[in-house]
Design a protein around this motif. Structure first.
Motif, PDB file in Angstrom:
ATOM      1  N   TYR A   1     -17.617  47.919  -6.527  1.00  0.00           N
ATOM      2  CA  TYR A   1     -17.972  46.611  -5.960  1.00  0.00           C
ATOM      3  C   TYR A   1     -17.954  46.643  -4.434  1.00  0.00           C
ATOM      4  O   TYR A   1     -17.053  47.225  -3.825  1.00  0.00           O
ATOM      5  CB  TYR A   1     -16.973  45.555  -6.427  1.00  0.00           C
ATOM      6  CG  TYR A   1     -17.215  45.074  -7.837  1.00  0.00           C
ATOM      7  CD1 TYR A   1     -17.782  43.823  -8.083  1.00  0.00           C
ATOM      8  CD2 TYR A   1     -16.861  45.857  -8.935  1.00  0.00           C
ATOM      9  CE1 TYR A   1     -18.008  43.375  -9.373  1.00  0.00           C
ATOM     10  CE2 TYR A   1     -17.071  45.419 -10.231  1.00  0.00           C
ATOM     11  CZ  TYR A   1     -17.651  44.179 -10.439  1.00  0.00           C
ATOM     12  OH  TYR A   1     -17.864  43.740 -11.721  1.00  0.00           O
ATOM     13  N   LYS A   2     -18.955  45.969  -3.841  1.00  0.00           N
ATOM     14  CA  LYS A   2     -18.963  45.820  -2.386  1.00  0.00           C
ATOM     15  C   LYS A   2     -19.452  44.410  -2.055  1.00  0.00           C
ATOM     16  O   LYS A   2     -20.566  44.025  -2.467  1.00  0.00           O
ATOM     17  CB  LYS A   2     -19.895  46.865  -1.765  1.00  0.00           C
ATOM     18  CG  LYS A   2     -19.878  46.844  -0.262  1.00  0.00           C
ATOM     19  CD  LYS A   2     -20.897  47.829   0.284  1.00  0.00           C
ATOM     20  CE  LYS A   2     -21.041  47.647   1.791  1.00  0.00           C
ATOM     21  NZ  LYS A   2     -22.220  48.331   2.301  1.00  0.00           N
TER      22      LYS A   2
ATOM     23  N   ASP B   1     -13.078  29.586  -6.603  1.00  0.00           N
ATOM     24  CA  ASP B   1     -11.999  30.364  -5.967  1.00  0.00           C
ATOM     25  C   ASP B   1     -11.591  31.544  -6.840  1.00  0.00           C
ATOM     26  O   ASP B   1     -11.389  32.657  -6.358  1.00  0.00           O
ATOM     27  CB  ASP B   1     -10.776  29.472  -5.711  1.00  0.00           C
ATOM     28  CG  ASP B   1     -11.072  28.403  -4.657  1.00  0.00           C
ATOM     29  OD1 ASP B   1     -12.076  28.567  -3.924  1.00  0.00           O
ATOM     30  OD2 ASP B   1     -10.325  27.403  -4.593  1.00  0.00           O
ATOM     31  N   ARG B   2     -11.457  31.265  -8.135  1.00  0.00           N
ATOM     32  CA  ARG B   2     -11.023  32.313  -9.067  1.00  0.00           C
ATOM     33  C   ARG B   2     -12.035  33.477  -9.059  1.00  0.00           C
ATOM     34  O   ARG B   2     -11.659  34.640  -8.964  1.00  0.00           O
ATOM     35  CB  ARG B   2     -10.893  31.718 -10.474  1.00  0.00           C
ATOM     36  CG  ARG B   2     -10.292  32.679 -11.495  1.00  0.00           C
ATOM     37  CD  ARG B   2      -9.785  31.987 -12.764  1.00  0.00           C
ATOM     38  NE  ARG B   2     -10.748  31.080 -13.340  1.00  0.00           N
ATOM     39  CZ  ARG B   2     -10.538  29.779 -13.536  1.00  0.00           C
ATOM     40  NH1 ARG B   2      -9.376  29.238 -13.184  1.00  0.00           N
ATOM     41  NH2 ARG B   2     -11.465  29.011 -14.074  1.00  0.00           N
ATOM     42  N   ASN B   3     -13.322  33.131  -9.124  1.00  0.00           N
ATOM     43  CA  ASN B   3     -14.356  34.175  -9.136  1.00  0.00           C
ATOM     44  C   ASN B   3     -14.366  34.961  -7.835  1.00  0.00           C
ATOM     45  O   ASN B   3     -14.498  36.189  -7.837  1.00  0.00           O
ATOM     46  CB  ASN B   3     -15.743  33.559  -9.372  1.00  0.00           C
ATOM     47  CG  ASN B   3     -15.950  33.204 -10.824  1.00  0.00           C
ATOM     48  OD1 ASN B   3     -15.304  33.774 -11.705  1.00  0.00           O
ATOM     49  ND2 ASN B   3     -16.812  32.242 -11.080  1.00  0.00           N
TER      50      ASN B   3
ATOM     51  N   ARG C   1     -10.697  41.306  -5.152  1.00  0.00           N
ATOM     52  CA  ARG C   1      -9.794  42.336  -5.704  1.00  0.00           C
ATOM     53  C   ARG C   1     -10.586  43.578  -6.147  1.00  0.00           C
ATOM     54  O   ARG C   1     -10.145  44.706  -5.944  1.00  0.00           O
ATOM     55  CB  ARG C   1      -9.009  41.773  -6.904  1.00  0.00           C
ATOM     56  CG  ARG C   1      -7.859  40.864  -6.502  1.00  0.00           C
ATOM     57  CD  ARG C   1      -6.827  40.718  -7.617  1.00  0.00           C
ATOM     58  NE  ARG C   1      -7.394  40.178  -8.850  1.00  0.00           N
ATOM     59  CZ  ARG C   1      -7.576  38.883  -9.084  1.00  0.00           C
ATOM     60  NH1 ARG C   1      -7.254  37.983  -8.166  1.00  0.00           N
ATOM     61  NH2 ARG C   1      -8.087  38.479 -10.220  1.00  0.00           N
ATOM     62  N   GLN C   2     -11.748  43.363  -6.737  1.00  0.00           N
ATOM     63  CA  GLN C   2     -12.565  44.520  -7.151  1.00  0.00           C
ATOM     64  C   GLN C   2     -12.967  45.355  -5.942  1.00  0.00           C
ATOM     65  O   GLN C   2     -12.872  46.583  -5.961  1.00  0.00           O
ATOM     66  CB  GLN C   2     -13.852  44.075  -7.881  1.00  0.00           C
ATOM     67  CG  GLN C   2     -13.653  43.236  -9.112  1.00  0.00           C
ATOM     68  CD  GLN C   2     -12.676  43.844 -10.089  1.00  0.00           C
ATOM     69  OE1 GLN C   2     -12.797  45.006 -10.453  1.00  0.00           O
ATOM     70  NE2 GLN C   2     -11.680  43.077 -10.484  1.00  0.00           N
ATOM     71  N   ALA C   3     -13.405  44.644  -4.883  1.00  0.00           N
ATOM     72  CA  ALA C   3     -13.867  45.351  -3.688  1.00  0.00           C
ATOM     73  C   ALA C   3     -12.706  46.058  -3.005  1.00  0.00           C
ATOM     74  O   ALA C   3     -12.848  47.184  -2.510  1.00  0.00           O
ATOM     75  CB  ALA C   3     -14.543  44.367  -2.740  1.00  0.00           C
ATOM     76  N   GLU C   4     -11.519  45.411  -2.994  1.00  0.00           N
ATOM     77  CA  GLU C   4     -10.341  46.030  -2.363  1.00  0.00           C
ATOM     78  C   GLU C   4      -9.906  47.270  -3.137  1.00  0.00           C
ATOM     79  O   GLU C   4      -9.505  48.274  -2.550  1.00  0.00           O
ATOM     80  CB  GLU C   4      -9.192  45.016  -2.282  1.00  0.00           C
ATOM     81  CG  GLU C   4      -9.355  44.091  -1.084  1.00  0.00           C
ATOM     82  CD  GLU C   4      -8.328  42.972  -1.067  1.00  0.00           C
ATOM     83  OE1 GLU C   4      -7.542  42.871  -2.041  1.00  0.00           O
ATOM     84  OE2 GLU C   4      -8.346  42.192  -0.099  1.00  0.00           O
ATOM     85  N   ALA C   5     -10.001  47.176  -4.460  1.00  0.00           N
ATOM     86  CA  ALA C   5      -9.616  48.325  -5.291  1.00  0.00           C
ATOM     87  C   ALA C   5     -10.488  49.533  -4.959  1.00  0.00           C
ATOM     88  O   ALA C   5     -10.007  50.664  -4.877  1.00  0.00           O
ATOM     89  CB  ALA C   5      -9.745  47.968  -6.771  1.00  0.00           C
TER      90      ALA C   5
END
Lengths: 381, 317
Positions: free
Chosen positions: B253-254, B295-297, B303-307
């Protein structure tokens, strides 16, 4: 049928498994896996997508074949109309199987008869040889420039599709020469001359396009005759729009479609030996339907029993309505009545066919059709 | 990558004179199809929908490239057929030029009735770019709800009423479903940002294999906005994080754009007639729930991008 497809070597085959047509695609997949054909198979996720991919591939500019049965063709329904209306010469093996419910995997014609108005040419076959021959001819009929319509080659599920029969397989090179190279019309892949396919067609043009389709189906009748003649010249087996079996001097005739005709012929042979003037008219081309030719072939016949292997609930069987229409303007109309048989694979034995000839004998002698419509071999009357 | 000015000079795929609604932003992307990359012949297919009916009223066609439409639920399948025939004819030497294939559909033809054929085509790995122009309802048939319709929107099949605030429940996240197909390229883009969109289109087209782009595309009559507002409303959809612009390349993800300010999603909603009824105080809960969903999305996406960043840092260490 898969062997025949191997010999034809189509460009693209989109397909989805359904009993009893699955084996056609399984065996053909093996030919692809073994590099025996140049074909690409698209293992789609449904029959709706199978027919959609057939249309896309054919419009792109190449030869396309597929196979299905029953519920599979029902899921294609919408796309059957699109295929014929976009004038794509797709050739499909239809292994006839009863429509659900109740779910049943055996032969009747409720699948193809339901699709009779979808604009496809429908050819039927009594046995494996005829199905094989029809499939070869179907390519040439579909792709004829005066036709450009899809063809379904129909045969009875299990009774024929899974039956071991002696037959003549023809030489692959001879078949390829017979069907020839595919000629495309306005292919989607022609980027130099970009075409738009599947435009919105409203009150001002739709009807002209439908009429053009109707004319193509009319042309198909002569093209079927012509291609069948060429086939006979090369391969020696002669086919007409329908087969006349002992019709010449027949008084009492059964009209039927597909595998049951084999048994009917046996029964006719037995009865002919005893001097009984009985005959069979076996339909090969149901769409286009040869009305005038059938009326002429039935001249002199006194009574006709039409056997339908499918139902049109609340009406007569689909074959019966066509036959009676064909006979309506005949100078001397025979008596004609309808029997439904063989739904969901119910057997019709030779003794049952003898019973039909006994019944129509009584009807003829008493000059009265007691029951215009009835089911054969069914519990509860 | 050519600049927008350079791109505009190239031959477009889509001519003027089509019958899309005044102010409809869909032609922004259709005109781009042949402009973002050189060296390929482009062939397009359409699901039934506004773009299809408004671009091809016989005997006219706005398409300057080969184009095919067969039905509503099957553009992925019919384009699978076209793409496969291309591979066969290329193998046989009957075609020599390189081709690329584009399938287009609205959210009805993509999220709902066309989901099965889309999933099949992506899973089989056809060299096909699918572009969903998501306007959040069946607009062509007159604004009926689809599974892409956001919560609270009043549509003709989820109308606001005495007992209803409009569409119940939350919309389907199709982009994430497409990521689950493990294809090489999945992206969300918005019609207001042609630079980002053209870059994404180029990546998707040049990729050898299936790619999917989900494109936010406001609908003038369906969203009940003025004809000059489509681009502005799309921009605000991104600024409020309702529609994050991101891409997923080979599963990673980016996020392409992070808004500087926290703008409440209600600012985007209340520009549109379809949400207007939610301004009533009794529907505060609905607007709050909408905000929480946004907000949740967004947080999930971050979090996906940070991972991905974390993993690449670990890999370097």
């Amino acid at each position: 049928m898969s062997e025949c497809m191997r010999q034809i070597n189509p460009d693209v085959v989109p397909a989805f498994p359904i009993t009893p047509s699955t084996q056609v695609i399984e065996d053909f997949s093996q030919f692809v896996a073994d590099g025996k054909v140049d074909t690409e198979i698209i293992t789609v996720e449904s029959e709706h997508s199978a027919m959609s991919a057939c249309i896309g591939a054919a419009a792109a500019g190449g030869r396309v074949m597929t196979a299905t049965s029953s519920a599979g063709m029902a899921l294609m329904w919408e796309m059957l109309y699109v295929a014929s209306s976009m004038r794509q010469p797709i050739v499909m093996t239809l292994i006839n199987r009863a429509m659900s419910a109740p779910i049943n995997i055996h032969a009747d014609h409720s699948d193809s008869m339901g699709a009779r108005d979808a604009g496809w040419i429908q050819l039927y076959a009594e046995n494996n040889q005829e199905a094989y021959d029809n499939l070869i001819m179907a390519i040439k009929i579909a792709e004829n420039m005066d036709v450009r319509l899809p063809v379904m080659v129909c045969m009875d599920g299990f009774i024929i599709s899974h039956c071991v029969q002696t037959m003549q397989l023809e030489d692959t090179e001879k078949i390829r020469l017979f069907v020839g190279e595919f000629a495309s019309t306005y292919p989607v892949l022609d980027t130099e001359n970009p075409a738009s396919w599947g435009a919105l067609d409203l009150q001002d043009y739709y009807m002209e396009h439908k009429r053009a389709q109707h004319m193509a189906m009319k042309n198909a009748k002569n093209v079927i005759k012509k291609v069948s003649g060429e086939f006979a010249d090369i391969f020696g087996r002669k086919y007409e729009l329908f087969e006349s079996y002992q019709l010449e001097d027949a008084e009492r005739v059964i009209i039927a479609i597909n595998s049951v005709c084999g048994e009917i012929k046996e029964v006719i042979d037995e009865r002919r030996e005893k001097g009984d003037r009985v005959g069979l008219l076996k339909i090969r081309s149901f769409r286009p339907f040869p009305y005038e030719e059938i009326a002429a072939a039935l001249e002199g016949v006194k009574i006709v029993t039409v056997l339908d292997r499918s139902e049109s609930m609340g009406a007569y069987g689909p074959l019966f309505t066509e036959i009676r229409t064909a006979l309506f303007n005949a100078p001397q109309k025979p008596m004609v009545y309808n029997r439904i048989f063989g739904l969901g694979g119910r057997e019709l034995f030779m003794s049952d066919i003898h019973d039909i000839f006994e019944e129509n004998k009584t009807y003829l002698e008493t000059n009265r059709v007691e029951k215009m419509f009835d089911y054969l071999k069914v519990r509860g009357g | 990558m050519p600049s927008l000015q350079e791109m505009a000079k190239k031959d477009g795929a889509f001519a003027g004179g089509h019958r899309m609604c005044a102010g409809c932003p869909v032609p922004i992307f259709t005109k781009m199809l042949t402009r973002v990359t050189d060296g390929y012949e482009i062939v397009a297919g359409n699901a039934t929908g506004c773009l299809e009916v408004a671009s091809s009223i016989f005997p006219y066609s706005a398409w300057k490239i080969p184009w095919i439409h067969t039905a509503f639920e099957n553009v992925s399948a019919s384009m699978s057929g076209v793409e496969t025939m291309y591979r066969v004819l290329k193998k046989k030497g009957k075609i020599t030029k390189p081709y690329k294939f584009i399938a287009m559909g609205g959210d009805g033809g993509t999220y709902d009735i066309g989901l099965q054929s889309l999933s099949g085509a992506m899973e089989r790995g056809h060299d096909l770019v699918y572009i969903c122009y998501d306007n959040g309802a069946y607009m062509n048939t007159g604004v009926q709800r689809s599974s892409a319709t956001p919560m609270g929107a009043s549509t003709t099949t989820t109308p606001k009423g005495e007992q209803s605030f409009g569409r119940q429940g939350t919309r389907k996240d199709l982009t994430r479903i497409m990521v689950a197909h493990n294809i090489g390229y999945v992206a969300q883009a918005s019609i207001h940002n042609p630079v980002d969109l053209s870059e994404k289109l180029k990546k998707a087209i040049e990729l050898d294999g299936p790619a999917f782009i989900n494109l936010l595309s406001p609908c003038i009559p369906g969203w009940k906005i003025a004809p000059d507002l489509a681009v502005e409303v799309a921009r605000l959809g991104v600024e409020t994080k309702y529609w994050p612009m991101y891409e997923v390349i080979d599963g990673e993800y980016k996020i392409n754009y992070t808004p500087e300010k926290d703008i409440p999603v209600s600012e985007w909603m209340f520009l549109q007639g379809r949400f207007k009824h939610l301004q009533k105080p009794e529907y505060k809960d609905v607007v709050d729930a909408f905000q929480q969903e946004v907000d949740r999305n967004w947080n999930w996406l971050v979090r996906q991008a940070e991972a991905v960043k974390l993993l690449s840092t670990e890999a370097k260490n």
